[in-house]
Scaffold this motif. Structure first.
Motif, short mmCIF file in Angstrom:
data_model
loop_
_atom_site.label_atom_id
_atom_site.label_comp_id
_atom_site.label_asym_id
_atom_site.label_seq_id
_atom_site.Cartn_x
_atom_site.Cartn_y
_atom_site.Cartn_z
N ALA A 1 0.83 -1.20 0.00
CA ALA A 1 0.00 0.00 0.00
C ALA A 1 0.86 1.25 0.00
O ALA A 1 2.04 1.21 0.38
N ALA B 1 -3.73 3.70 -2.11
CA ALA B 1 -4.12 2.48 -2.83
C ALA B 1 -3.35 1.33 -2.23
O ALA B 1 -2.28 1.51 -1.64
N MET C 1 -3.08 -3.40 -1.82
CA MET C 1 -3.47 -4.77 -2.15
C MET C 1 -3.22 -5.62 -0.92
O MET C 1 -2.10 -5.74 -0.44
N LEU D 1 -8.66 -11.54 -2.28
CA LEU D 1 -7.76 -10.40 -2.43
C LEU D 1 -8.57 -9.13 -2.49
O LEU D 1 -9.56 -9.04 -3.23
N ASP D 2 -8.19 -8.12 -1.70
CA ASP D 2 -8.86 -6.83 -1.66
C ASP D 2 -7.91 -5.75 -2.18
O ASP D 2 -6.79 -5.62 -1.69
N ILE D 3 -8.36 -4.98 -3.17
CA ILE D 3 -7.54 -3.92 -3.78
C ILE D 3 -8.27 -2.60 -3.62
O ILE D 3 -9.11 -2.22 -4.46
N ASP E 1 -13.27 -0.67 -3.57
CA ASP E 1 -12.44 -1.87 -3.51
C ASP E 1 -12.79 -2.84 -4.63
O ASP E 1 -13.96 -3.20 -4.82
N LYS F 1 -12.34 -6.73 -5.68
CA LYS F 1 -12.12 -7.97 -4.92
C LYS F 1 -12.03 -9.15 -5.88
O LYS F 1 -12.80 -9.25 -6.85
N TRP G 1 -14.39 -11.91 -9.96
CA TRP G 1 -14.12 -10.55 -9.50
C TRP G 1 -15.41 -9.88 -9.05
O TRP G 1 -16.51 -10.25 -9.47
N TYR H 1 -16.75 -6.12 -6.39
CA TYR H 1 -16.36 -4.84 -5.81
C TYR H 1 -17.10 -4.60 -4.49
O TYR H 1 -18.11 -5.23 -4.19
#
Length: 464
Positions: A110, A122, A124, A167-169, A188, A190, A248, A250
């Motif tokens: 991050a 931002a 990950m 995974l969270d971005i 986010d 995901k 995927w 969000y």
């Protein structure tokens, strides 16, 4: 019986999904993001925990004294998982034979940057990740006969294992309204990946068929096998990240941080329930028959509405002295809205089957407390504890998967290695918790599942 195969296959995946919810520490969330939060019992709603703040309350990003930071780190997750057949006394423990099922290494990356009253960031992060490996020769790999359960069946040589990774971005922003109030938000992306190898006995399958929990064109093939013993589903990839089914979606967060007094902060954040696309992938369903043998069928598996629940965090922190900080968080996880039913589909050239399995999960409450102490100018020590209620009923879990962990104790340390560089580390111990599943829908014989975890976080933060 072909219906049984696919029906049970679907059931397998559905129930496995449930199991994944159960295994990942407190459901679908790790017990704190970043080493600072993890070391303080996972608290993060009201105080700054480095760039990982964006994973709980983005408003606290504005509490940093720096103009920007970069975090590079990782989670190391280790598990102690076992399943016991209460009918025979047999026990099997998870190991690490194959399929990258542990220990699990997940990223923490991050950065944040201040521009006037704004702070942008931002990152990950691994939101959740864990699995089990029971191998090919335990009682879980034994097909059953009618009402007799695991004890009477023959060994199939089929694997029982699982792996879940989320995974969270996040893209984050916070705004300093005045000296006391900051607000923040994230959007986010995901990604969820799921591996599954699981054998379901004919007793489970019969219960599901009898209750009308399946539909599809394959139902007309019921009873075509002479001596059915069970159905095995395999949806796996032996890759570091790639999974048998994935997809995927969000989500997002809103947060607020308010300075009640010069030394006391209040924080509130809300994470919205995720909106995920169906998890899709190719899989193999194998019908196990005592006379014909194993009959594999190739097709595509879909897991529908596999969403992370909404979550509310409220926290308060108080700086008792320049060196001593205490934080308390109260969280509510809204499982009831996110996990009423598990819906899974299987499609092949031979036909299709859809399954809708009720779960009726309960909302979960989590209480966390943490403290930090600046022992020297360069060294900071941390400790914490968190406890959660159990959102799942015993009947909602598979024999393959243990319970949701409820109690964590944590320790952490930070060392300032230079003016701009800091090393952080934390350890959390999830104390053993067990649940017993006797539901005919989810197990062929009463099974007690137990889990404990030792999790580590390591990170390096560069400030500028």
């Amino acid at each position: 019986m072909r219906f049984k195969i696919f029906n049970k296959c679907i059931i397998g995946l559905v129930l496995y999904v449930i199991s994944c919810y159960a295994v990942a520490t407190e459901g679908l969330f790790l017990e704190g993001f970043g080493a600072i939060s993890r070391g303080m019992g996972g608290t993060a709603a009201s105080h700054y925990v480095g760039p990982a703040s964006m994973m709980v309350n983005p408003a606290t990003m504005g509490l940093s004294d720096t103009t920007g930071e970069v975090l590079l780190g990782f989670d190391l997750i280790t598990t102690d998982i076992s399943a016991t057949n209460l009918g025979t006394g047999e026990k099997v423990s998870s190991s690490t034979h194959s399929h990258n099922r542990g220990p699990y290494v997940a990223p923490q990356i991050a950065f944040t940057s201040k521009v006037s009253n704004w702070t942008f960031g931002a990152g990950m992060f691994a939101q959740a990740g864990v699995g089990v490996e029971y191998g090919e020769s335990s009682f879980l790999s034994r097909g059953d006969i009618g009402e007799t359960g695991y004890a009477a069946g023959a060994d199939t040589g089929l694997e029982n294992a699982s792996r879940l990774f989320i995974l969270d971005i996040p893209l984050a922003a916070s705004f300093k309204v005045n000296d006391d109030l900051s607000v923040g938000a994230t959007l986010d992306a995901k990604w969820t990946g799921l591996n599954l190898d699981y054998l379901f006995g004919s007793k489970q399958l019969g219960s599901l068929i009898g209750d009308g929990r399946a539909s599809g064109s394959l139902l007309g093939l019921v009873g075509t096998l002479p001596d059915p013993r069970g159905v095995h589903i395999s949806v796996s990839k032996n890759k570091e990240v790639s999974s048998g089914v994935d997809g995927w979606g969000y989500s997002g967060r809103l947060g607020m941080a308010y300075k009640v007094t010069p030394k006391t902060n209040l924080g509130i954040s809300y994470m919205f329930k995720s909106k995920m696309n169906d998890l899709k992938g190719n899989g193999t369903v194998t019908a196990v028959d005592g006379i014909v043998g194993n009959i594999p069928i190739e097709g595509q598996v879909r897991v529908l509405d596999f969403n992370s629940p909404a979550k509310l965090d409220v926290g308060v922190s108080h700086q008792f002295t320049d060196k001593f900080l205490v934080a308390l968080d109260l969280s509510r996880v809204f499982w009831k809205d996110a996990l009423k039913d598990i819906k899974v589909g299987f499609a092949s050239d031979a036909g299709d089957v859809d399954l809708k399995l009720p779960q009726n999960a309960k909302d979960q409450t989590i209480v966390a407390i943490g403290a930090s102490y600046a022992a020297t100018q360069n060294l900071t020590l941390r400790a914490g504890y968190r406890q959660a209620t159990q959102p799942f009923n015993d009947e909602g879990l598979l024999a393959l998967i243990p319970a949701v962990l409820k109690r964590h104790a944590t320790l952490g340390i930070s060392y300032q290695v230079s003016k701009s560089g800091r090393f952080d580390a934390a350890y959390s111990r999830a104390f053993e918790h067990s649940m017993t599943n006797q539901s005919d829908f989810n197990t062929s014989s009463a099974v007690r599942s137990s889990i404990a975890q030792d999790n580590f976080v390591f990170g390096y933060t560069h400030s500028f």
